[in-house]
Design a protein around this motif. Structure first.
Motif, short mmCIF file in Angstrom:
data_model
loop_
_atom_site.label_atom_id
_atom_site.label_comp_id
_atom_site.label_asym_id
_atom_site.label_seq_id
_atom_site.Cartn_x
_atom_site.Cartn_y
_atom_site.Cartn_z
N UNK A 5 0.73 -1.34 0.08
CA UNK A 5 0.14 0.10 0.11
C UNK A 5 0.79 1.32 -0.36
N UNK A 6 1.89 1.40 0.66
CA UNK A 6 2.75 2.40 0.91
C UNK A 6 3.31 2.61 -0.52
N UNK A 7 3.69 1.62 -1.11
CA UNK A 7 4.58 1.77 -2.40
C UNK A 7 3.57 2.42 -3.48
N UNK A 8 2.19 1.81 -3.58
CA UNK A 8 1.36 2.48 -4.31
C UNK A 8 1.01 3.85 -4.13
N UNK A 9 0.86 4.24 -2.92
CA UNK A 9 0.41 5.34 -2.49
C UNK A 9 1.90 6.53 -3.16
N UNK A 10 3.02 6.01 -2.57
CA UNK A 10 4.22 6.80 -3.04
C UNK A 10 4.22 7.02 -4.54
N UNK A 11 3.85 5.98 -5.07
CA UNK A 11 3.87 6.06 -6.54
C UNK A 11 2.90 7.05 -7.11
N UNK A 12 1.71 7.08 -6.73
CA UNK A 12 0.81 7.97 -7.10
C UNK A 12 1.53 9.31 -6.63
N UNK A 13 1.64 9.79 -5.77
CA UNK A 13 2.34 10.90 -5.36
C UNK A 13 3.31 11.42 -6.04
N UNK A 14 4.35 10.43 -6.44
CA UNK A 14 5.38 10.85 -7.20
C UNK A 14 5.01 11.24 -8.46
N UNK A 36 9.76 3.13 8.79
CA UNK A 36 9.68 2.35 7.68
C UNK A 36 10.42 3.06 6.55
N UNK A 37 11.01 4.49 6.83
CA UNK A 37 11.76 4.97 5.72
C UNK A 37 13.33 4.57 5.63
N UNK A 38 13.69 4.25 4.29
CA UNK A 38 15.00 3.68 4.01
C UNK A 38 16.00 4.81 4.33
N UNK A 39 17.24 4.49 4.94
CA UNK A 39 18.24 5.53 5.46
C UNK A 39 18.65 6.34 4.30
N UNK A 90 10.65 -1.34 -0.46
CA UNK A 90 10.51 -2.81 -0.68
C UNK A 90 11.83 -3.29 0.17
N UNK A 91 13.02 -2.86 -0.25
CA UNK A 91 14.25 -3.26 0.44
C UNK A 91 14.15 -2.99 1.86
N UNK A 92 13.72 -2.02 2.31
CA UNK A 92 13.50 -1.56 3.68
C UNK A 92 12.72 -2.67 4.48
N UNK A 93 11.72 -3.37 3.93
CA UNK A 93 10.58 -4.08 4.71
C UNK A 93 11.07 -5.46 4.26
N UNK A 94 11.53 -5.64 3.25
CA UNK A 94 11.65 -6.91 2.84
C UNK A 94 10.48 -8.08 2.58
N UNK A 95 9.24 -7.28 2.43
CA UNK A 95 7.95 -8.02 2.18
C UNK A 95 7.46 -8.05 1.03
N UNK A 96 8.63 -7.44 -0.04
CA UNK A 96 8.09 -7.25 -1.47
C UNK A 96 9.47 -7.31 -2.10
N UNK A 97 9.33 -7.77 -3.23
CA UNK A 97 10.84 -7.60 -4.04
C UNK A 97 10.74 -6.31 -4.82
N UNK A 99 12.15 -5.41 -7.42
CA UNK A 99 11.59 -5.39 -9.09
C UNK A 99 10.15 -5.22 -9.18
N UNK A 100 9.40 -5.94 -8.26
CA UNK A 100 7.73 -5.66 -8.20
C UNK A 100 7.50 -4.16 -7.82
N UNK A 101 8.34 -4.09 -6.54
CA UNK A 101 8.06 -2.80 -5.88
C UNK A 101 8.37 -1.37 -7.07
N UNK A 102 9.45 -1.63 -7.74
CA UNK A 102 9.93 -0.56 -8.69
C UNK A 102 8.91 -0.37 -9.81
N UNK A 103 8.42 -1.80 -10.35
CA UNK A 103 7.34 -1.55 -11.32
C UNK A 103 6.08 -1.01 -11.09
N UNK A 104 5.61 -1.43 -9.75
CA UNK A 104 4.17 -0.80 -9.09
C UNK A 104 4.57 0.71 -9.09
N UNK A 105 5.57 1.03 -8.30
CA UNK A 105 5.66 2.49 -8.16
C UNK A 105 6.06 3.27 -9.45
N UNK A 106 6.69 2.85 -10.15
CA UNK A 106 6.98 3.49 -11.42
C UNK A 106 5.76 3.57 -12.08
#
Length: 228
Positions: A5-14, A36-39, A90-97, A99-106
């Motif tokens: 959900x956070x990836x989708x929302x951040x993608x929309x906002x981006x 939940x925010x990466x360093x 996705x890398x921060x949480x480890x619950x989604x790959x 690549x998949x997160x990048x495709x969804x966000x993009x």
């Protein structure tokens, strides 16, 4: 909890304002409000760069025609930013790959960017500049509100972002005729400037200027152009 959900929302906002998303997420992480925010997004140089570019966008976004030029440049930047942020989350949480997160966000960022760009083209068919300012402020507030909401209620924020994206796509379809009118006006304006530059006169394209007429009358021995 899944980071989806956070990836989708951040993608929309981006797709609306990528710099605001990077700045907000980074500040949430740097101030300890979210774990939940990466360093990478919390680094000072990232925050400073995002802040400066956000201010640039805040100005460009409120000026008619300049906003559309800015959007054209960011047709690549915003989807890439959405994919980058999604992969980091996705890398921060480890619950989604990644690549998949990048495709969804993009892809989500690309869709919302298309809505924003088309809406701005339609708004620029109006001669008054105030609608650009109002729309820009609404977009900035919307991005800030949705991203903040997503940090504490990611699933609900994703639902809101999905509704906004769907509504925007419907509105974009309804505004197609106005967008075509804007593109025709812009093409005609470019042709007029090119014609004016080729003829060396400041008047309307295709009409001989007074400088050219004066030269013709001097060559024929007459004092100047006939009175208007």
């Amino acid at each position: 909890m899944s980071v989806l959900p956070l990836v989708f929302t951040s993608g929309w906002a981006s797709g609306v304002n990528a710099y605001a998303v990077v700045l907000l997420l980074g500040l949430f992480g740097a101030t300890g409000l979210s774990d939940d925010v990466p360093q990478t997004l919390q680094r000072p140089e990232v925050l400073i760069t995002a802040g400066v570019l956000f201010l640039c966008e805040a100005v460009a976004d409120k000026i008619p025609y300049l906003d559309s030029a800015w959007d054209s440049v960011h047709t690549v930047v915003r989807p890439l930013a959405g994919a980058w942020i999604g992969a980091l989350l996705a890398g921060q949480s480890g619950s989604l790959s990644d690549v998949a997160a990048g495709l969804l966000g993009g892809s989500t960022a690309l869709a919302s960017h298309a809505v924003k760009t088309g809406t701005r083209m339609a708004v620029n068919t109006s001669p008054e500049p105030f609608s650009n300012v109002v729309l820009s402020i609404a977009e900035d507030l919307g991005v800030g509100g949705i991203v903040t909401f997503a940090m504490f209620h990611p699933l609900a924020a994703a639902v809101v972002a999905g509704v906004l994206l769907a509504a925007g796509l419907v509105i974009l379809v309804l505004l197609v005729s106005r967008i075509r009118r804007y593109l025709r006006r812009r093409a005609r304006r470019r042709e007029e400037r090119a014609a004016a530059g080729a003829s060396g006169q400041p008047g309307e394209a295709g009409q001989p200027g007074r400088t050219g007429l004066a030269a013709r009358f001097r060559a024929s021995g007459r004092a100047g152009p006939p009175p208007d």
